[in-house]
Design an enzyme around this catalytic site. Structure first.
Site, mmCIF file in Angstrom:
data_model
loop_
_atom_site.group_PDB
_atom_site.id
_atom_site.type_symbol
_atom_site.label_atom_id
_atom_site.label_comp_id
_atom_site.label_asym_id
_atom_site.label_seq_id
_atom_site.Cartn_x
_atom_site.Cartn_y
_atom_site.Cartn_z
ATOM 1 C CB SER A 216 10.984 33.540 -32.266
ATOM 2 O OG SER A 216 10.649 35.305 -31.643
ATOM 3 C CG HIS B 161 -0.100 38.164 -39.006
ATOM 4 N ND1 HIS B 161 0.019 38.850 -37.737
ATOM 5 C CD2 HIS B 161 1.698 37.553 -39.260
ATOM 6 C CE1 HIS B 161 1.603 38.994 -37.182
ATOM 7 N NE2 HIS B 161 2.161 37.818 -38.079
ATOM 8 C CG ASN C 237 4.573 38.694 -41.841
ATOM 9 O OD1 ASN C 237 4.204 40.360 -42.788
ATOM 10 N ND2 ASN C 237 3.610 38.651 -40.926
ATOM 11 C CD1 TRP C 238 9.913 39.666 -45.926
ATOM 12 C CD2 TRP C 238 10.134 41.561 -47.534
ATOM 13 N NE1 TRP C 238 10.823 39.662 -47.088
ATOM 14 C CE2 TRP C 238 10.598 40.762 -48.218
ATOM 15 C CE3 TRP C 238 9.520 42.850 -48.578
ATOM 16 C CZ2 TRP C 238 11.526 40.581 -48.629
ATOM 17 C CZ3 TRP C 238 10.507 42.646 -49.222
ATOM 18 C CH2 TRP C 238 11.556 41.747 -49.564
ATOM 19 N N GLY D 51 8.986 36.323 -39.659
ATOM 20 C CA GLY D 51 8.317 37.752 -39.392
ATOM 21 C C GLY D 51 10.600 38.753 -39.332
ATOM 22 N N GLY D 52 11.002 38.734 -38.340
ATOM 23 C CA GLY D 52 11.956 39.402 -37.974
ATOM 24 C C GLY D 52 13.096 39.065 -38.711
ATOM 25 N N GLY E 60 7.291 38.024 -32.536
ATOM 26 C CA GLY E 60 8.737 39.171 -32.588
ATOM 27 C C GLY E 60 8.923 39.341 -31.494
ATOM 28 C CD GLU F 2 2.921 41.795 -36.100
ATOM 29 O OE1 GLU F 2 2.473 42.580 -37.541
ATOM 30 O OE2 GLU F 2 3.178 41.238 -35.916
HETATM 31 C C1 PEP Z 1 4.753 36.374 -37.692
HETATM 32 O O1 PEP Z 1 4.901 37.583 -38.044
HETATM 33 O O2 PEP Z 1 4.546 35.882 -38.311
HETATM 34 C C2 PEP Z 1 6.164 36.192 -36.520
HETATM 35 C C3 PEP Z 1 6.239 34.811 -36.764
HETATM 36 O O3 PEP Z 1 7.660 36.848 -36.423
HETATM 37 P P1 PEP Z 1 8.261 36.715 -35.497
HETATM 38 O O4 PEP Z 1 9.315 35.811 -36.543
HETATM 39 O O5 PEP Z 1 9.194 37.897 -35.506
HETATM 40 O O6 PEP Z 1 8.408 36.061 -34.368
#
Ligand code: PEP
Length: 250
Positions: free
Chosen positions: A212, A95, A9-10, A233-234, A173, A97
């Site tokens: 993460s 999601h 997920n960018w 994500g990251g 994140g 967010e």
């Molecule tokens: C996400 O955005 O779905 C996510 C899990 O981010 P991160 O891997 O950065 O925690």
């Protein structure tokens, strides 16, 4: 057998240059014969470029959200049919967010899930508790509520085409990861819940862990019985980091 899925997920990151470099790197470092499937969720403006680069390859792509309506006067919004037209097979729904920053309620999420199915997309339904909810022992109650809102709206049969991502909000994140035991326990709870409604669907459903995930913790997480991959994500923003996760799949 459920094949592991590694999904990136960018979020709101990227540029045309970055998208080309990242996708070319992922194509070079993965294959259809690998132990995992690969999926990316670029921001909307890069979907056309993504389609040009990935078309005909083993890597799938999808949208990060969609509007519940099929079309109409919804300035700034994107429909499921538009995503389908861009070659998407998947779309993220609910999601954290979207829920916390853009105020999507459980009911909104259910409507988007239905809109995804109407557009013949596979919804990737995100669920998960906040830190406060976990500390109050509310994790299963919250996850059950988020799932029930969708099940009550579209029925269990609709989950034949879906993927679930369990993403504890406190781990997204933040660099904090749920331990493999913590994640497995919630994944088993989700699978048991769906299996009690339909054993075949519950058994086949892929449940991803998100929060993460990186090249160092992926192998231990994905080795758990009910963890069928990751929503990342990251660590999905460079080919090197994302391929380290893909390569961790035994
Ligand atoms: C996400 O955005 O779905 C996510 C899990 O981010 P991160 O891997 O950065 O925690």
């Amino acid at each position: 057998m459920r094949k592991i899925l590694v999904a990136g997920n960018w979020k709101m990151h990227g540029s045309k240059t970055m998208v080309s470099e990242l996708l070319e790197g992922l194509l070079a470092g993965s294959s259809a014969e690998g132990n995992a499937d690969m999926l990316v969720f670029p921001p909307f403006p890069f979907l056309s470029q993504t389609e040009s680069i990935l078309s005909g390859s083993h890597i799938r792509w999808g949208g990060q959200t969609l509007n519940p309506n099929a079309q109409g006067a919804h300035t700034g919004e994107t429909s499921g049919n538009m995503l389908k037209d861009m070659g998407c097979h998947y779309v993220l729904v609910g999601h954290s967010e979207r829920r916390s920053i853009y105020g999507e309620s459980d009911e909104d999420v259910a409507q988007r899930f239905k809109a995804a199915l109407d557009a013949r997309l596979h919804p990737v339904l995100c669920v998960g508790e906040t830190l406060q909810e976990r500390e109050q022992g509310q994790t299963e109650t919250v996850v059950a509520r988020q799932l029930d809102a969708v099940i009550d709206s579209v029925g269990i049969e609709a989950f034949r085409k879906a993927i679930i991502a369990y993403e504890p909000v406190w781990a997204i994140g933040t660099g904090l990861t749920a331990t493999p035991q913590q994640a497995q326990s919630v994944h088993a709870f989700i699978r048991d819940k769906l299996t009690s409604l339909n054993a075949i669907i519950g058994g086949q459903l892929r449940i991803l862990y998100g929060g993460s995930v990186n090249g160092s913790n992926a192998a231990e997480l994905f080795a758990r019985k009910d963890i069928d991959g990751g929503l990342v994500g990251g660590a999905s923003l460079t080919a090197e980091d994302f391929l380290a996760i893909y390569g961790a799949v035994a």
